[in-house]
Design an enzyme around this catalytic site. Sequence first.
Site, PDB file in Angstrom:
ATOM      1  N   TYR A   1     -12.267  -3.681  -2.922  1.00  0.00           N
ATOM      2  CA  TYR A   1     -12.654  -3.744  -1.525  1.00  0.00           C
ATOM      3  C   TYR A   1     -14.424  -3.908  -1.357  1.00  0.00           C
ATOM      4  CZ  TYR A   1      -7.917  -3.078   0.598  1.00  0.00           C
ATOM      5  OH  TYR A   1      -6.848  -3.221   1.303  1.00  0.00           O
TER       6      TYR A   1
ATOM      7  N   THR B   1      -4.367  -7.871  10.729  1.00  0.00           N
ATOM      8  CA  THR B   1      -4.809  -6.432  10.309  1.00  0.00           C
ATOM      9  C   THR B   1      -4.226  -5.488  11.114  1.00  0.00           C
ATOM     10  OG1 THR B   1      -6.842  -7.376   9.490  1.00  0.00           O
ATOM     11  CG2 THR B   1      -6.808  -4.856   9.588  1.00  0.00           C
TER      12      THR B   1
ATOM     13  N   HIS C   1      -1.730  -5.651   1.588  1.00  0.00           N
ATOM     14  CA  HIS C   1      -3.053  -6.580   1.572  1.00  0.00           C
ATOM     15  C   HIS C   1      -2.690  -7.795   0.796  1.00  0.00           C
ATOM     16  CE1 HIS C   1      -7.043  -7.759   0.321  1.00  0.00           C
ATOM     17  NE2 HIS C   1      -6.330  -7.957  -0.718  1.00  0.00           N
TER      18      HIS C   1
ATOM     19  N   GLU D   1      -9.361 -11.105  -7.443  1.00  0.00           N
ATOM     20  CA  GLU D   1      -8.171  -9.871  -7.373  1.00  0.00           C
ATOM     21  C   GLU D   1      -7.389  -9.823  -8.267  1.00  0.00           C
ATOM     22  OE1 GLU D   1      -7.060  -9.811  -3.019  1.00  0.00           O
ATOM     23  OE2 GLU D   1      -9.133  -9.456  -2.487  1.00  0.00           O
TER      24      GLU D   1
ATOM     25  N   ASN E   1      -1.689  -0.520   7.126  1.00  0.00           N
ATOM     26  CA  ASN E   1      -1.066  -1.504   7.532  1.00  0.00           C
ATOM     27  C   ASN E   1      -0.275  -1.948   6.544  1.00  0.00           C
ATOM     28  OD1 ASN E   1      -3.161  -2.542   6.234  1.00  0.00           O
ATOM     29  ND2 ASN E   1      -3.996  -3.601   7.540  1.00  0.00           N
TER      30      ASN E   1
ATOM     31  N   ARG F   1      -0.658 -14.597   4.170  1.00  0.00           N
ATOM     32  CA  ARG F   1      -1.509 -13.647   5.355  1.00  0.00           C
ATOM     33  C   ARG F   1      -0.709 -14.005   6.252  1.00  0.00           C
ATOM     34  NH1 ARG F   1      -6.016 -11.879   4.050  1.00  0.00           N
ATOM     35  NH2 ARG F   1      -6.955 -12.129   6.116  1.00  0.00           N
TER      36      ARG F   1
ATOM     37  N   ARG G   1       3.543  -6.742   9.445  1.00  0.00           N
ATOM     38  CA  ARG G   1       2.761  -5.788  10.083  1.00  0.00           C
ATOM     39  C   ARG G   1       3.351  -5.599  11.540  1.00  0.00           C
ATOM     40  NH1 ARG G   1      -2.911  -7.844   7.640  1.00  0.00           N
ATOM     41  NH2 ARG G   1      -3.150  -6.314   5.978  1.00  0.00           N
TER      42      ARG G   1
ATOM     43  N   LYS H   1       0.831  -0.968  -0.062  1.00  0.00           N
ATOM     44  CA  LYS H   1      -0.066  -0.099  -0.088  1.00  0.00           C
ATOM     45  C   LYS H   1       0.884   1.346  -0.070  1.00  0.00           C
ATOM     46  CE  LYS H   1      -3.539  -2.531   2.368  1.00  0.00           C
ATOM     47  NZ  LYS H   1      -4.487  -2.600   3.878  1.00  0.00           N
TER      48      LYS H   1
ATOM     49  N   PHE I   1     -15.283   2.869   7.603  1.00  0.00           N
ATOM     50  CA  PHE I   1     -14.080   3.140   7.136  1.00  0.00           C
ATOM     51  C   PHE I   1     -13.679   3.303   5.616  1.00  0.00           C
ATOM     52  CE2 PHE I   1     -13.572  -1.507   8.655  1.00  0.00           C
ATOM     53  CZ  PHE I   1     -12.892  -1.854   7.592  1.00  0.00           C
TER      54      PHE I   1
HETATM   55  P1  CMP Z   1      -6.706  -5.537   4.229  1.00  0.00           P
HETATM   56  O1  CMP Z   1      -6.029  -6.713   4.840  1.00  0.00           O
HETATM   57  O2  CMP Z   1      -6.263  -4.733   3.140  1.00  0.00           O
HETATM   58  O3  CMP Z   1      -8.183  -5.639   4.277  1.00  0.00           O
HETATM   59  C1  CMP Z   1      -9.102  -4.463   4.471  1.00  0.00           C
HETATM   60  C2  CMP Z   1      -8.592  -3.221   4.829  1.00  0.00           C
HETATM   61  O4  CMP Z   1      -9.424  -2.346   5.678  1.00  0.00           O
HETATM   62  C3  CMP Z   1      -7.538  -3.529   5.901  1.00  0.00           C
HETATM   63  O5  CMP Z   1      -6.458  -4.256   5.366  1.00  0.00           O
HETATM   64  C4  CMP Z   1      -7.046  -2.239   6.625  1.00  0.00           C
HETATM   65  O6  CMP Z   1      -6.345  -1.254   5.756  1.00  0.00           O
HETATM   66  C5  CMP Z   1      -8.684  -1.608   6.548  1.00  0.00           C
HETATM   67  N1  CMP Z   1      -9.347  -1.641   7.831  1.00  0.00           N
HETATM   68  C6  CMP Z   1      -9.675  -2.919   8.414  1.00  0.00           C
HETATM   69  N2  CMP Z   1     -10.384  -2.801   9.579  1.00  0.00           N
HETATM   70  C7  CMP Z   1     -10.528  -1.575   9.859  1.00  0.00           C
HETATM   71  C8  CMP Z   1     -10.735  -0.608  10.992  1.00  0.00           C
HETATM   72  N3  CMP Z   1     -11.348  -1.211  11.821  1.00  0.00           N
HETATM   73  N4  CMP Z   1     -10.605   0.789  10.585  1.00  0.00           N
HETATM   74  C9  CMP Z   1     -10.026   1.121   9.783  1.00  0.00           C
HETATM   75  N5  CMP Z   1      -9.636   0.398   8.671  1.00  0.00           N
HETATM   76  C10 CMP Z   1      -9.738  -0.744   8.697  1.00  0.00           C
END
Ligand code: CMP
Length: 139
Positions: free
Chosen positions: A50, A92, A116, A127, A113, A86, A103, A10, A58
């Site tokens: 997404y 996350t 993805h 994807e 984070n 993963r 992470r 990202k 969010f």
């Molecule tokens: P990713 O694994 O790319 O999948 C969905 C993304 O949404 C996640 O990583 C974060 O970047 C974001 N995300 C997930 N949970 C939250 C949250 N509670 N608040 C804000 N962003 C979130």
Amino acid sequence: MFEKTLVLIKPDGVKRKLIGKIITFYEDKNLIISSLKMIRANDKIVEQHYVEHKDKPFFSDLINYLTEGNIVAMVIEGENAINLVRKINGATDPLTADMGSIRGMFGIEKQRNLVHASDNIDNAEREIKLWFPKVENEK
Ligand code: CMP
């Protein structure tokens, strides 16, 4: 099972100059980077990517985040690639991610984070098609 998965580094990962370190995590576990490109994504592709989060509070922040700068998109292949990637990425929230994960080592906050990765076979296929349309993905 031999699998393919889609990984994004990202904009925070690119800005923090972590591309090389992040890719090394995957290669050190014998995974293969079979496609790779750097792109500036638009809202449309990120919204499609997404789609399952579109009703989350969010969601609009997430779109802004993914479109704020360059990202690196990759297809990664190998035995159990989906779950292995993963695990390498970590949970996350960097606070709960294992310390040896990407992470856990470099993450600062839950949304920004760094990476993805697809969470199952169907999403991996969807994807990969989205970020690497057919012609480009054919070898
Ligand atoms: P990713 O694994 O790319 O999948 C969905 C993304 O949404 C996640 O990583 C974060 O970047 C974001 N995300 C997930 N949970 C939250 C949250 N509670 N608040 C804000 N962003 C979130």
